[in-house]
Design a protein around this motif. Structure first.
Motif, mmCIF file in Angstrom:
data_model
loop_
_atom_site.group_PDB
_atom_site.id
_atom_site.type_symbol
_atom_site.label_atom_id
_atom_site.label_comp_id
_atom_site.label_asym_id
_atom_site.label_seq_id
_atom_site.Cartn_x
_atom_site.Cartn_y
_atom_site.Cartn_z
ATOM 1 N N ARG A 107 0.854 -1.177 0.000
ATOM 2 C CA ARG A 107 0.000 0.000 0.000
ATOM 3 C C ARG A 107 0.894 1.233 0.000
ATOM 4 N NH1 ARG A 107 -5.660 0.987 2.589
ATOM 5 N NH2 ARG A 107 -5.936 -0.914 1.418
ATOM 6 N N ILE A 108 0.503 2.224 -0.801
ATOM 7 C CA ILE A 108 1.173 3.515 -0.769
ATOM 8 C C ILE A 108 0.148 4.566 -0.385
ATOM 9 C CG2 ILE A 108 2.862 2.886 -2.521
ATOM 10 C CD1 ILE A 108 1.324 4.750 -4.451
ATOM 11 N N THR A 109 0.622 5.663 0.161
ATOM 12 C CA THR A 109 -0.252 6.773 0.516
ATOM 13 C C THR A 109 0.188 7.989 -0.289
ATOM 14 O OG1 THR A 109 -0.518 5.900 2.732
ATOM 15 C CG2 THR A 109 -1.101 8.208 2.393
ATOM 16 N N VAL A 110 -0.714 8.493 -1.113
ATOM 17 C CA VAL A 110 -0.426 9.678 -1.919
ATOM 18 C C VAL A 110 -0.705 10.903 -1.064
ATOM 19 C CG1 VAL A 110 -1.052 10.978 -3.992
ATOM 20 C CG2 VAL A 110 -0.944 8.479 -4.065
ATOM 21 N N ALA A 111 0.264 11.796 -0.995
ATOM 22 C CA ALA A 111 0.136 13.022 -0.206
ATOM 23 C C ALA A 111 -0.634 14.069 -1.004
ATOM 24 C CB ALA A 111 1.520 13.546 0.152
ATOM 25 N N ALA A 112 -1.106 15.089 -0.320
ATOM 26 C CA ALA A 112 -1.799 16.190 -0.986
ATOM 27 C C ALA A 112 -0.815 16.942 -1.868
ATOM 28 C CB ALA A 112 -2.405 17.128 0.049
ATOM 29 N N ALA A 113 -1.305 17.427 -2.999
ATOM 30 C CA ALA A 113 -0.464 18.171 -3.929
ATOM 31 C C ALA A 113 -0.039 19.485 -3.305
ATOM 32 C CB ALA A 113 -1.226 18.430 -5.230
ATOM 33 N N THR A 114 1.171 19.901 -3.618
ATOM 34 C CA THR A 114 1.653 21.185 -3.124
ATOM 35 C C THR A 114 1.056 22.301 -3.963
ATOM 36 O OG1 THR A 114 3.579 21.034 -4.555
ATOM 37 C CG2 THR A 114 3.811 20.202 -2.300
ATOM 38 N N GLY A 115 1.034 23.513 -3.425
ATOM 39 C CA GLY A 115 0.392 24.640 -4.109
ATOM 40 C C GLY A 115 1.095 25.056 -5.377
ATOM 41 N N GLY A 116 2.430 25.049 -5.404
ATOM 42 C CA GLY A 116 3.167 25.510 -6.580
ATOM 43 C C GLY A 116 3.369 24.383 -7.571
ATOM 44 N N THR A 117 3.627 24.766 -8.782
ATOM 45 C CA THR A 117 3.933 23.776 -9.803
ATOM 46 C C THR A 117 5.396 23.903 -10.168
ATOM 47 O OG1 THR A 117 3.312 25.310 -11.566
ATOM 48 C CG2 THR A 117 1.599 23.822 -10.734
ATOM 49 N N ALA A 118 5.997 22.809 -10.494
ATOM 50 C CA ALA A 118 7.399 22.803 -10.878
ATOM 51 C C ALA A 118 7.539 23.381 -12.280
ATOM 52 C CB ALA A 118 7.939 21.373 -10.836
ATOM 53 N N PRO A 119 8.607 24.134 -12.534
ATOM 54 C CA PRO A 119 8.797 24.677 -13.875
ATOM 55 C C PRO A 119 9.048 23.555 -14.862
ATOM 56 C CG PRO A 119 10.746 25.083 -12.525
ATOM 57 C CD PRO A 119 9.683 24.503 -11.629
ATOM 58 N N ALA A 120 8.482 23.708 -16.037
ATOM 59 C CA ALA A 120 8.645 22.685 -17.066
ATOM 60 C C ALA A 120 10.040 22.791 -17.664
ATOM 61 C CB ALA A 120 7.596 22.878 -18.155
ATOM 62 N N ALA A 121 10.599 21.686 -18.040
ATOM 63 C CA ALA A 121 11.917 21.674 -18.665
ATOM 64 C C ALA A 121 11.797 22.218 -20.086
ATOM 65 C CB ALA A 121 12.455 20.243 -18.688
ATOM 66 N N PRO A 122 12.814 22.928 -20.553
ATOM 67 C CA PRO A 122 12.739 23.450 -21.915
ATOM 68 C C PRO A 122 12.705 22.309 -22.930
ATOM 69 C CG PRO A 122 14.910 23.817 -20.971
ATOM 70 C CD PRO A 122 14.039 23.285 -19.887
ATOM 71 N N ALA A 123 12.035 22.536 -24.055
ATOM 72 C CA ALA A 123 11.895 21.500 -25.075
ATOM 73 C C ALA A 123 13.200 21.272 -25.823
ATOM 74 C CB ALA A 123 10.790 21.882 -26.054
ATOM 75 N N THR A 124 14.036 22.294 -25.940
ATOM 76 C CA THR A 124 15.308 22.156 -26.639
ATOM 77 C C THR A 124 16.416 22.606 -25.703
ATOM 78 O OG1 THR A 124 15.110 24.374 -27.537
ATOM 79 C CG2 THR A 124 14.289 22.573 -28.906
ATOM 80 N N PRO A 125 17.616 22.137 -25.915
ATOM 81 C CA PRO A 125 18.718 22.556 -25.042
ATOM 82 C C PRO A 125 18.968 24.054 -25.149
ATOM 83 C CG PRO A 125 19.372 20.687 -26.402
ATOM 84 C CD PRO A 125 18.040 21.125 -26.882
ATOM 85 N N ALA A 126 19.266 24.672 -24.019
ATOM 86 C CA ALA A 126 19.559 26.100 -24.001
ATOM 87 C C ALA A 126 21.038 26.348 -24.241
ATOM 88 C CB ALA A 126 19.132 26.689 -22.666
ATOM 89 N N ALA A 127 21.861 25.351 -24.111
ATOM 90 C CA ALA A 127 23.295 25.473 -24.312
ATOM 91 C C ALA A 127 23.770 24.240 -25.065
ATOM 92 C CB ALA A 127 23.989 25.567 -22.962
ATOM 93 N N PRO A 128 24.981 24.280 -25.573
ATOM 94 C CA PRO A 128 25.465 23.099 -26.298
ATOM 95 C C PRO A 128 25.524 21.887 -25.369
ATOM 96 C CG PRO A 128 27.119 24.862 -26.290
ATOM 97 C CD PRO A 128 25.934 25.361 -25.553
ATOM 98 N N VAL A 129 25.244 20.747 -25.921
ATOM 99 C CA VAL A 129 25.296 19.505 -25.167
ATOM 100 C C VAL A 129 26.751 19.113 -24.990
ATOM 101 C CG1 VAL A 129 24.639 17.081 -25.194
ATOM 102 C CG2 VAL A 129 23.084 18.800 -26.079
ATOM 103 N N ASP A 130 27.134 18.747 -23.779
ATOM 104 C CA ASP A 130 28.502 18.336 -23.508
ATOM 105 C C ASP A 130 28.690 16.932 -24.049
ATOM 106 O OD1 ASP A 130 31.054 18.171 -22.612
ATOM 107 O OD2 ASP A 130 30.530 17.827 -20.517
ATOM 108 N N ALA A 131 29.065 16.853 -25.327
ATOM 109 C CA ALA A 131 29.165 15.566 -26.003
ATOM 110 C C ALA A 131 30.596 15.244 -26.396
ATOM 111 C CB ALA A 131 28.274 15.555 -27.235
#
Length: 181
Positions: A107-131
């Protein structure tokens, strides 16, 4: 000496015969299931761990999960990850884990949602990928893009190649007309 061996062998067989039943009894009451974090919020990722499964894989399902979790591992300890539905209401939810040889319930217990929402991650990289490109990737990404058009050097090279091709065609035709080919 023979009765001592018989006693030891009997004891080993009894332990081997009753150990799986003891593990199944422990797993049936939910004692073999642990969840991290212990009270996840809606939309949170969680890690499931189950002990007592003889197989190398298992599946955990719950109405609170976005999708069934695939658990993998060895030596009776399996782990896996899943996510809690963002629409899950706070409260307890049953978890059913299906192993190769038994079904574990927890059994798991789901807690109440917090008031704020987390910022969404950008769809594309903002900087060059360290490749592994080193300085080149950083340097080239900082350059302003501009169109490259043919210049005078390209025009001269093209005219020279066209002249060489024209001379080759004239020489080939002159050889054919003389009959030397």
């Amino acid at each position: 000496m023979g009765s001592l061996r018989l006693t030891l062998c009997t004891a080993v067989l009894a332990v081997a015969a009753f150990a799986p039943a003891a593990q199944a009894a422990q797993a049936a009451d939910g004692g073999g299931v642990s969840v991290t974090p212990s009270t996840p919020a809606p939309g949170a990722d969680l890690t499931l761990r189950v002990t007592g499964c003889a197989g190398r894989t298992a599946t955990a399902s719950s109405a609170a999960f976005v999708a069934d979790a695939r658990l993998t591992g060895a030596d009776g300890s399996l782990t896996g990850e899943t996510r809690v539905r963002s629409s899950a209401q706070p409260g307890p939810y049953d978890v059913r884990i299906t192993c190769a040889d038994l079904e574990v319930k927890g059994r798991i217990t789901v807690a109440a949602a917090t008031g704020g929402t987390a910022p969404a991650a950008p769809a594309t990289p903002a900087a060059p990928v360290d490749a592994g490109g080193g300085w080149t990737a950083t340097h080239l990404s900082a350059m302003e893009p501009h169109a490259v058009t043919p210049g005078a050097g390209h025009a001269v090279t093209g005219l020279v190649l066209a002249g060489v091709a024209a001379v080759a065609v004239v020489l080939r035709r002159s050889r054919r007309s003389c009959g030397t080919d």
